[in-house]
Design a protein around this motif. Structure first.
Motif, short mmCIF file in Angstrom:
data_model
loop_
_atom_site.label_atom_id
_atom_site.label_comp_id
_atom_site.label_asym_id
_atom_site.label_seq_id
_atom_site.Cartn_x
_atom_site.Cartn_y
_atom_site.Cartn_z
N UNK A 193 0.84 -1.20 0.00
CA UNK A 193 0.00 0.00 0.00
C UNK A 193 0.88 1.25 0.00
N UNK A 194 1.50 1.59 -1.13
CA UNK A 194 2.34 2.78 -1.18
C UNK A 194 1.60 4.02 -0.67
N UNK A 195 2.33 4.85 0.10
CA UNK A 195 1.72 6.00 0.76
C UNK A 195 2.48 7.28 0.41
N UNK A 196 1.82 8.41 0.65
CA UNK A 196 2.44 9.71 0.42
C UNK A 196 1.94 10.68 1.48
N UNK A 197 2.72 11.74 1.70
CA UNK A 197 2.33 12.76 2.68
C UNK A 197 3.09 12.59 3.98
N UNK A 198 2.95 13.59 4.84
CA UNK A 198 3.67 13.62 6.10
C UNK A 198 2.71 13.67 7.28
N UNK A 233 -0.58 11.83 6.06
CA UNK A 233 -0.11 10.72 5.23
C UNK A 233 -1.29 9.82 4.85
N UNK A 234 -1.30 9.36 3.61
CA UNK A 234 -2.43 8.58 3.11
C UNK A 234 -1.94 7.52 2.13
N UNK A 235 -2.79 6.51 1.93
CA UNK A 235 -2.52 5.45 0.96
C UNK A 235 -2.86 5.97 -0.43
N UNK A 236 -1.93 5.82 -1.37
CA UNK A 236 -2.18 6.30 -2.74
C UNK A 236 -2.69 5.18 -3.65
N UNK A 237 -2.35 3.94 -3.32
CA UNK A 237 -2.90 2.82 -4.09
C UNK A 237 -2.63 1.54 -3.31
N UNK A 238 -3.27 0.44 -3.72
CA UNK A 238 -2.97 -0.86 -3.14
C UNK A 238 -2.55 -1.80 -4.27
N UNK A 239 -1.59 -2.64 -3.94
CA UNK A 239 -1.09 -3.63 -4.91
C UNK A 239 -1.35 -5.00 -4.32
N UNK A 291 3.26 -3.68 4.85
CA UNK A 291 2.01 -2.93 4.85
C UNK A 291 2.14 -1.79 5.85
N UNK A 292 1.95 -0.59 5.39
CA UNK A 292 2.07 0.58 6.28
C UNK A 292 0.76 0.86 6.98
N UNK A 293 0.85 1.32 8.23
CA UNK A 293 -0.31 1.78 8.99
C UNK A 293 0.01 3.14 9.58
N UNK A 294 -0.98 3.88 10.06
CA UNK A 294 -0.69 5.18 10.69
C UNK A 294 0.17 5.01 11.94
#
Length: 273
Positions: free
Chosen positions: A189-194, A198-204, A214-217
């Motif tokens: 789940x590639x993410x962007x922002x600080x 920060x948010x998920x930009x897409x899921x693969x 897998x990234x989480x907050x």
């Protein structure tokens, strides 16, 4: 003052457990553990442990006996709570290690429990500190109104599997410090922002590597206060990722914390079983 852990045996102590749970979860006066149930569990092979700072109970851990696959006995570690002002002192880990000793004395080798996949401190304790693993995801297990702590999001849960006599857990129990493996493999789940933005930009969902992450907050409670809609987006998108990869025989084996220029990032390590 040092923290002591001991079995709870009196009705007054079980009442205190309920009171701590109500404070930790934001339950109303009528909500929480049924006090006579705690008494029955404590005298029938379960565990009701209290953590004390001097004479004050500051945390508890409650579990009861259940059955795993093949009718194998296990402990269902149902509920743990530590008062907010005493967190960060290792109380939760001390309670879990004491619970492990209780079960080893009974010849029981497995303890299971559930936890919110987006609560980074809990995930870090369960996977990195204790050495549990995860292979199962539950959707909205307790509804969307599970106390103030959980209000606003579906109560999705991961199930921790703690094989308490495994080599890894024995090493951790003996005081070994197992350094997290470097972040390897692609991110599902590639993410962007600080920071809280920060948010998920897409899921693969089609990755085939032995390891994915897998990234989480970093702080889901702060995010809920700042932007509930974004917190819900994290819940729903990570739900899809976890269900997909756990359903394809990956297991969660660790939680990694990375210090990045835009703030702390937190990643689950999922490994092909």
């Amino acid at each position: 003052m040092s923290i002591t852990i001991r079995d709870l045996t009196t009705y007054d102590e079980f009442v205190q457990v309920r009171q701590i749970q109500q404070r930790c979860w934001g339950f109303s006066q009528g909500e929480g553990l049924y006090v006579p149930l705690l008494n029955t569990a404590a005298t029938s092979g379960g565990t009701v442990l209290g953590a004390f700072d001097g004479s004050q109970m500051i945390g508890f851990l409650f579990g009861f006996l259940g059955l795993h696959e093949g009718r194998r006995l296990k402990l269902c570690s149902q509920t743990m709570g530590v008062l907010p002002e005493h967190r960060g002192r290792g109380v939760a880990a001390s309670l879990k290690w004491a619970q492990r000793e209780c079960m080893l004395a009974l010849g029981i080798g497995l303890i299971t429990w559930t936890f919110d996949p987006l609560e980074a401190p809990n995930a870090r304790l369960n996977l990195h500190t204790l050495g549990a693993t995860v292979a199962t995801y539950f959707r909205n297990l307790f509804g969307e109104d599970f106390g103030e702590l959980g209000r606003g999001l579906p109560s999705d849960r991961l199930q921790a599997m703690w094989w308490i006599n495994s080599e890894r857990v024995n090493r951790l129990a003996a005081g070994a410090i197992l350094h997290a493996e470097p972040l390897a493999g692609p991110q599902a789940n590639p993410c962007a922002g600080d920071g809280l933005g920060r948010r998920i930009v897409r899921t693969d969902l089609g990755l085939e590597t032995d390891v994915v992450h897998v990234e989480i907050p970093a702080d889901i409670q702060a995010l809920k206060q700042a932007d509930l809609a974004l917190a819900l987006d994290w819940r729903l998108q990570t739900r899809l990722v976890f269900e997909t990869y756990l359903g394809r025989d990956y297991i969660a084996t660790d939680l990694l914390r990375l210090i990045a220029p835009g703030g702390t990032q937190v990643h689950y390590r999922l490994q092909k079983e």
